[in-house]
Design a protein around this motif. Structure first.
Motif, PDB file in Angstrom:
ATOM      1  N   PRO A  26     108.818  35.038  90.003  1.00 58.18           N
ATOM      2  CA  PRO A  26     108.961  35.482  91.399  1.00 58.18           C
ATOM      3  C   PRO A  26     107.596  35.696  92.040  1.00 58.18           C
ATOM      4  O   PRO A  26     106.581  35.819  91.346  1.00 58.18           O
ATOM      5  N   ALA A  27     107.575  35.724  93.359  1.00 56.05           N
ATOM      6  CA  ALA A  27     106.318  36.005  94.062  1.00 56.05           C
ATOM      7  C   ALA A  27     105.809  37.381  93.645  1.00 56.05           C
ATOM      8  O   ALA A  27     106.578  38.330  93.519  1.00 56.05           O
ATOM      9  N   TYR A  28     104.498  37.487  93.433  1.00 60.12           N
ATOM     10  CA  TYR A  28     103.948  38.758  92.954  1.00 60.12           C
ATOM     11  C   TYR A  28     102.557  39.001  93.539  1.00 60.12           C
ATOM     12  O   TYR A  28     101.847  38.072  93.945  1.00 60.12           O
ATOM     13  N   ALA A  29     102.184  40.275  93.576  1.00 60.39           N
ATOM     14  CA  ALA A  29     100.826  40.677  93.930  1.00 60.39           C
ATOM     15  C   ALA A  29     100.064  40.931  92.639  1.00 60.39           C
ATOM     16  O   ALA A  29     100.660  41.151  91.584  1.00 60.39           O
ATOM     17  N   ILE A  30      98.738  40.896  92.732  1.00 60.16           N
ATOM     18  CA  ILE A  30      97.927  41.088  91.530  1.00 60.16           C
ATOM     19  C   ILE A  30      96.756  42.001  91.868  1.00 60.16           C
ATOM     20  O   ILE A  30      96.229  41.972  92.986  1.00 60.16           O
ATOM     21  N   LEU A  31      96.369  42.845  90.915  1.00 61.55           N
ATOM     22  CA  LEU A  31      95.303  43.817  91.156  1.00 61.55           C
ATOM     23  C   LEU A  31      93.990  43.349  90.546  1.00 61.55           C
ATOM     24  O   LEU A  31      93.958  42.812  89.440  1.00 61.55           O
ATOM     25  N   SER A  32      92.905  43.557  91.277  1.00 60.82           N
ATOM     26  CA  SER A  32      91.556  43.341  90.757  1.00 60.82           C
ATOM     27  C   SER A  32      90.808  44.660  90.892  1.00 60.82           C
ATOM     28  O   SER A  32      90.865  45.309  91.942  1.00 60.82           O
ATOM     29  N   HIS A  33      90.095  45.045  89.839  1.00 61.70           N
ATOM     30  CA  HIS A  33      89.416  46.342  89.850  1.00 61.70           C
ATOM     31  C   HIS A  33      88.392  46.369  88.731  1.00 61.70           C
ATOM     32  O   HIS A  33      88.269  45.413  87.957  1.00 61.70           O
ATOM     33  N   GLN A 101      95.291  32.754  90.736  1.00 64.23           N
ATOM     34  CA  GLN A 101      95.436  31.651  91.692  1.00 64.23           C
ATOM     35  C   GLN A 101      96.846  31.571  92.252  1.00 64.23           C
ATOM     36  O   GLN A 101      97.048  31.250  93.424  1.00 64.23           O
ATOM     37  N   ASN A 102      97.846  31.868  91.438  1.00 59.77           N
ATOM     38  CA  ASN A 102      99.241  31.745  91.845  1.00 59.77           C
ATOM     39  C   ASN A 102      99.790  33.007  92.510  1.00 59.77           C
ATOM     40  O   ASN A 102     100.925  33.007  92.997  1.00 59.77           O
ATOM     41  N   ALA A 103      99.014  34.070  92.541  1.00 59.21           N
ATOM     42  CA  ALA A 103      99.485  35.319  93.140  1.00 59.21           C
ATOM     43  C   ALA A 103      99.640  35.167  94.647  1.00 59.21           C
ATOM     44  O   ALA A 103      98.846  34.493  95.306  1.00 59.21           O
ATOM     45  N   ALA A 104     100.677  35.797  95.178  1.00 56.58           N
ATOM     46  CA  ALA A 104     100.880  35.760  96.630  1.00 56.58           C
ATOM     47  C   ALA A 104      99.775  36.522  97.352  1.00 56.58           C
ATOM     48  O   ALA A 104      99.326  36.112  98.424  1.00 56.58           O
TER      49      ALA A 104
END
Length: 282
Positions: A26-33, A101-104
């Protein structure tokens, strides 16, 4: 690409794991930190027992922001990879670039930036701290900046600062990364030397990760071998890059040594394959 384990926020605000499956993602968000102390959370952990950990605040932030953007799923590296499972960890490292790359949407949480509590959105108030942020010095965040199409930056309070697009010129000044790369131009359009130079001033906690974090940048796969040391890991990376060249030459039916310029005697001198113009230039 390895199957991705996602998090989901339930209607009652409870956060649960969605175990990876072979079906559509499914479409998803991704965190960078950037990681801090007590942020590593085990996949099997009971979420209700980790709310006191430092990493919980970031998980909550990502869940809330994803919901605001209409996304029911999200991914956070502190808890979505079983780091005790060597096979899963290796697969995750080799899939990380594509996961971003595939994260919404990608949310960059900058723990060392505070946005002034004012009604006016004054970029000057946080711009200097943004330039000096630790996030720009870490190895893994290089691919997290380049790979996603939509990247938004947030302060430590979870307040949105700007997007990658609106900060493009500033990010170019800070990192030296070409504007075309920041806009999503294929990395194969950039020379290998240029791609590698982007990571020269970046560092990682574990020395081998200085190499492993570049696998997506060069579109290669490597089996992580923690303990091999950085130099050996770099040698293996270079071998994988050379292997890609040879595969390309074989598919194009170009010999490993091809005809080059004329010698002083008038005969053709062979030149090595590394001088051939390739889609992933050296």
């Amino acid at each position: 690409m390895s199957l991705i384990r996602l998090l989901r926020r339930e209607p009652d605000s409870e956060i649960v794991f969605r175990e990876p499956t072979s079906g559509d993602v499914p479409a998803y968000a991704i965190l960078s930190h950037t990681w801090g102390k007590e942020e590593d959370i085990q996949v099997s952990a009971d979420m209700s027992k980790i709310v006191s950990k430092a990493g919980w605040r970031k998980i909550q932030f990502c869940a809330k922001q994803a919901a605001a953007d209409g996304l029911g799923y999200f991914w956070v590296d502190t808890c979505c990879i079983d780091k005790k499972n060597a096979v899963e960890l290796g697969a995750a490292i080799n899939s990380m670039f594509r996961w971003y790359q595939n994260a919404a949407r990608c949310y960059v949480y900058l723990s060392d930036i505070s946005k002034p509590d004012t009604a006016a959105d004054d970029q000057r108030a946080w711009e200097e701290a943004f330039r000096k942020s630790r996030w720009f010095t870490r190895g893994w965040t290089l691919q997290e900046l380049i790979a996603p199409r939509l990247v938004d930056f947030f302060s430590s309070q979870g307040e949105q600062l700007r997007s990658k697009f609106s900060l493009e010129s500033k990010i170019h000044e800070i990192t030296g990364i070409a504007n075309k790369a920041l806009r999503g131009d294929a990395l194969s359009n950039f020379r290998i030397k240029e791609r590698r130079s982007r990571a020269e001033r970046r560092n990682t906690t574990i020395e081998e990760d200085e190499v492993y974090c570049l696998t997506g940048i060069f579109d290669v796969s490597m089996v992580p071998n923690y303990g091999e040391r950085r130099d050996q890991a770099f040698r293996r990376l270079e071998e994988e890059i050379r292997r890609l060249y040879k595969i390309f030459l074989f598919r194009q039916r170009i010999p490993i040594y091809v005809v080059g310029r004329k010698s002083s005697k008038g005969s053709d001198e062979p030149r090595p394959w590394r001088n051939v113009k390739l889609p992933f230039r050296d």
